[in-house]
Design an enzyme around this catalytic site. Structure first.
Site, PDB file in Angstrom:
ATOM      1  N   GLU A  40       8.987  -7.724  -4.806  1.00 18.62           N
ATOM      2  CA  GLU A  40       8.872  -8.767  -3.714  1.00 18.62           C
ATOM      3  C   GLU A  40       9.791  -8.867  -2.524  1.00 18.62           C
ATOM      4  O   GLU A  40      10.364  -9.818  -2.470  1.00 18.62           O
ATOM      5  CB  GLU A  40       8.827 -10.025  -4.687  1.00 18.62           C
ATOM      6  CG  GLU A  40       7.603 -10.127  -5.493  1.00 18.62           C
ATOM      7  CD  GLU A  40       7.396 -11.498  -6.293  1.00 18.62           C
ATOM      8  OE1 GLU A  40       7.713 -12.430  -5.659  1.00 18.62           O
ATOM      9  OE2 GLU A  40       6.870 -11.286  -7.503  1.00 18.62           O
ATOM     10  N   GLU A  66       1.032  -1.291  -0.042  1.00 19.36           N
ATOM     11  CA  GLU A  66       0.194   0.094   0.058  1.00 19.36           C
ATOM     12  C   GLU A  66       0.980   1.260  -0.037  1.00 19.36           C
ATOM     13  O   GLU A  66       2.137   1.193   0.077  1.00 19.36           O
ATOM     14  CB  GLU A  66      -0.920   0.016   1.134  1.00 19.36           C
ATOM     15  CG  GLU A  66      -1.913  -1.250   1.360  1.00 19.36           C
ATOM     16  CD  GLU A  66      -2.680  -1.211   2.371  1.00 19.36           C
ATOM     17  OE1 GLU A  66      -2.602  -0.278   3.275  1.00 19.36           O
ATOM     18  OE2 GLU A  66      -3.425  -1.986   2.769  1.00 19.36           O
TER      19      GLU A  66
END
Lengths: 252, 380
Positions: free
Chosen positions: B362, B126
């Site tokens: 990631e 986010e």
């Protein structure tokens, strides 16, 4: 209808290195002849249009063929018929043709036998014709398109200066050219299923052929051609064109 | 110990290589310039089962395992890191559903994904989170048999393709982080334009806006409050794809460097004759070998995970190492090319731009090191 596709195990040509003009085969993965793959693709296309067609891939060679042939089973062949024997290592076109012809005699109701026009390694282009002679079957070579119509094959034979459309009675033998089609890339699922497809594996003494009577051609040397660069310096495009013309490389 | 590939693995590797060379490589510059992968490429990869290599055929997968997935992804990544990124991020989301989904969820959401008809996403990040799950502000409010999701997710791969997305949200009822399977483009789901990122063009990163998205309660992935575990374990599998994509870049950089060094001449001799160039080529070859075997081993490990914590460590250290080496190797490859290496006419320019991305996605590099140290010190 039963279609047999004869395929030859060859080293992956892209991975062969040359040292002192000799090809190095160590650790080079094995694959199947490039044009043989076109022959297989042609058979699989026919099978996709007619579910009653069965495609059997036929190969003779050393023990490693059993693993290599998975490539053909992944690309759409229904089953494999293999004659495996280390005595076939280095066998020439005459010997392989005799073994394949003997094997085909043992197979049930073969209607069409497909070959690539030449193998990917030696490209002698003899095996298809030899098998046709041994089995007394009609044969057409240099085939660039084919279809099956009412129990016979209608093919286009591409020669240097013309195309011939011919009909060939079945059972018969067709040798195809590379431009016939674009062999498919097998999916991961098809690759994994390949090893589970039916396979009939025979040893040499199980087919009616006496390998000892077949004189093997002895390869005395197999050398990459020497490349001699002429190292001609040109000062203009005109001079380059003139040089290429004089070597008969353009404007023929 | 056996380092050889099975015939099936060789064929999977070759199938991916053949597809990549025939169909992806010729348009790889176009993909880079347009930041978009043509639909027919994704369709073609789907037909070859490249979107479901590791998963059971029961759920539409090919059942070839992560070891084969690595081999295929290296070849795809070699041609275009953007194309490989799409599959890698898709496999991250699909892998989470495979690892944590109920039988019904797997049957419902994996089949189309494995065939490439759906492209899956994984939405954790986010605007305010970075790598810290405690900062998640997306909310999940329980209303009867549904959860109502609200929030913004940042830098989400594949968010613009139809298919499921695994969304992490905080349950207002208990304050815990849980994971949900959301169908993209359902009511209340919208996305931004793709971010214009520095490299790996074609692999799309978008923001997702969730406004009163109604998710059936049965779409919760893993039990309530297990979001962190889904994130950690799921992303460990995702790193297999990131490593393989990076390995493809390493392989491409090596091949381009050797090719250029043999072709480019100086004083009538190929530059490969010069010792300074040879030293660079040798270093690239050494690093490729290290990256290759670490990545292949990670694929092998992913097929036999016994302890998820140990696997998380192996995935973190492999991802960090291979992605770091990709930066090093592409820099070396550019220097083999000299000034030409900076030009878009040469593939190494793109490889060098692409190389920086792997370290940041990631889980950033430092986070990988913290996972490695944490597990090895016994604090995780």
């Amino acid at each position: 209808m039963n279609i047999v596709v004869a395929m030859k195990q060859i080293p992956d040509l892209q991975q062969i290195r040359i040292r002192n003009r000799q090809p190095l085969f160590d650790d080079v993965p094995l694959t199947l002849g490039t044009i043989d793959k076109n022959a297989l693709e042609a058979a699989v296309v026919l099978k996709e249009a007619d579910e009653s067609i069965k495609v059997t891939v036929l190969s003779a060679g050393n023990e490693e063929v059993e693993d290599t042939i998975k490539e053909a089973l992944a690309a759409g062949a229904d089953e494999a018929f293999l004659i495996l024997d280390d005595a076939l290592e280095g066998a020439d076109s005459a010997a392989i043709a005799a073994v394949l012809a003997a094997a085909i005699k043992q197979m049930d109701g073969v209607d069409l036998i497909l070959f690539g026009e030449g193998s990917g390694d030696n490209y002698s282009g003899q095996v298809g014709s030899r098998v046709a002679e041994l089995l007394n079957l009609p044969q057409v070579g240099y085939v660039s398109s084919m279809e099956i119509k009412g129990g016979q094959a209608v093919v286009t034979r591409t020669l240097e200066d013309c195309d011939e459309v011919m009909e060939i009675a079945l059972p018969g033998i067709i040798s195809v050219m590379a431009g016939l089609n674009e062999p498919r890339i097998p999916s991961v699922t098809q690759i994994l299923k390949a090893g589970k497809k039916p396979k009939e594996v025979l040893e040499l003494d199980e087919v009616d052929v006496d390998i000892k009577k077949l004189a093997f051609t002895e390869t005395i040397s197999n050398l990459a051609p020497e490349s001699n660069r002429k190292k001609i310096v040109v000062k203009s495009v005109d001079e380059l064109l003139q040089g290429l013309r004089s070597e008969n490389l353009i404007g023929r | 110990m056996d380092f050889s590939l099975s015939k099936e693995q060789q064929l999977i590797q070759r199938a991916a290589q053949e597809y990549a060379e025939k169909f992806i490589e010729p348009i790889s510059q176009q993909i880079d310039e347009e930041n978009q992968v043509p639909d027919e490429i994704l369709k073609g990869l789907g037909e070859l089962d490249m979107f479901g290599i590791p998963y059971d055929d029961e759920y539409g997968g090919a059942g070839a395992g992560y070891a084969s997935y690595v081999l295929a992804m290296e070849q795809i990544g070699k041609a275009s890191s953007g194309v490989a990124m799409i599959i890698s991020a898709h496999t991250l989301g699909l892998g989470a559903i495979n690892a944590f989904g109920t039988e019904e969820q797997k049957k419902k959401y994996m089949t189309k994904g494995c065939k490439g008809e759906h492209i899956v996403s994984f939405a954790f990040t986010e605007p305010g989170t970075g790598s810290d799950p405690k900062q998640i502000t997306t909310t999940a409010v329980r209303e009867g048999d549904y959860f109502i999701l609200n929030g913004t997710k940042r830098f989400i791969s594949n968010a613009g393709f139809p298919g499921p997305v695994v969304v992490f949200a905080r349950e207002t009822e208990n304050g815990k982080i849980s994971a949900f399977i959301v169908e993209k483009f359902c009511e209340g789901y919208s996305v931004s334009e793709p971010w214009k990122k520095g490299g790996m063009h074609g692999g799309p990163l978008l923001d997702i806006y969730l406004k009163d998205v109604k998710v059936p309660a049965e779409n919760m992935l893993a039990p309530s409050g297990m979001g962190y575990q889904v994130l950690q374990f799921g992303i460990s599998f995702g790193k297999v794809g990131v490593c393989s994509t990076a390995l493809g870049g390493v392989l491409a950089a090596m091949e381009e460097s050797f090719k250029y060094a043999r072709e480019k001449t100086h004083r009538d001799a190929p530059i490969a004759k010069f010792q300074a160039v040879q030293l660079k080529l040798a270093q690239i070859a050494e690093l490729y070998e290290a990256c290759k075997w670490m990545t292949y081993r990670l694929g092998w490990l992913a097929d036999r995970v016994k302890d998820p914590v140990q696997f998380a460590k192996d995935a973190a250290l492999t991802k960090d190492y291979v992605c770091q080496q990709l930066v090093e190797i592409t820099s070396l490859a550019v220097s083999v090319h000299g000034s030409y290496g900076l030009m878009r006419d040469y593939k190494v320019e793109r490889l060098w731009r692409d190389s920086i991305v792997g370290l940041q996605i990631e889980g950033v590099s430092d986070m990988q090191k913290m996972i490695v140290a944490g597990v090895m010190l016994g604090s995780k």
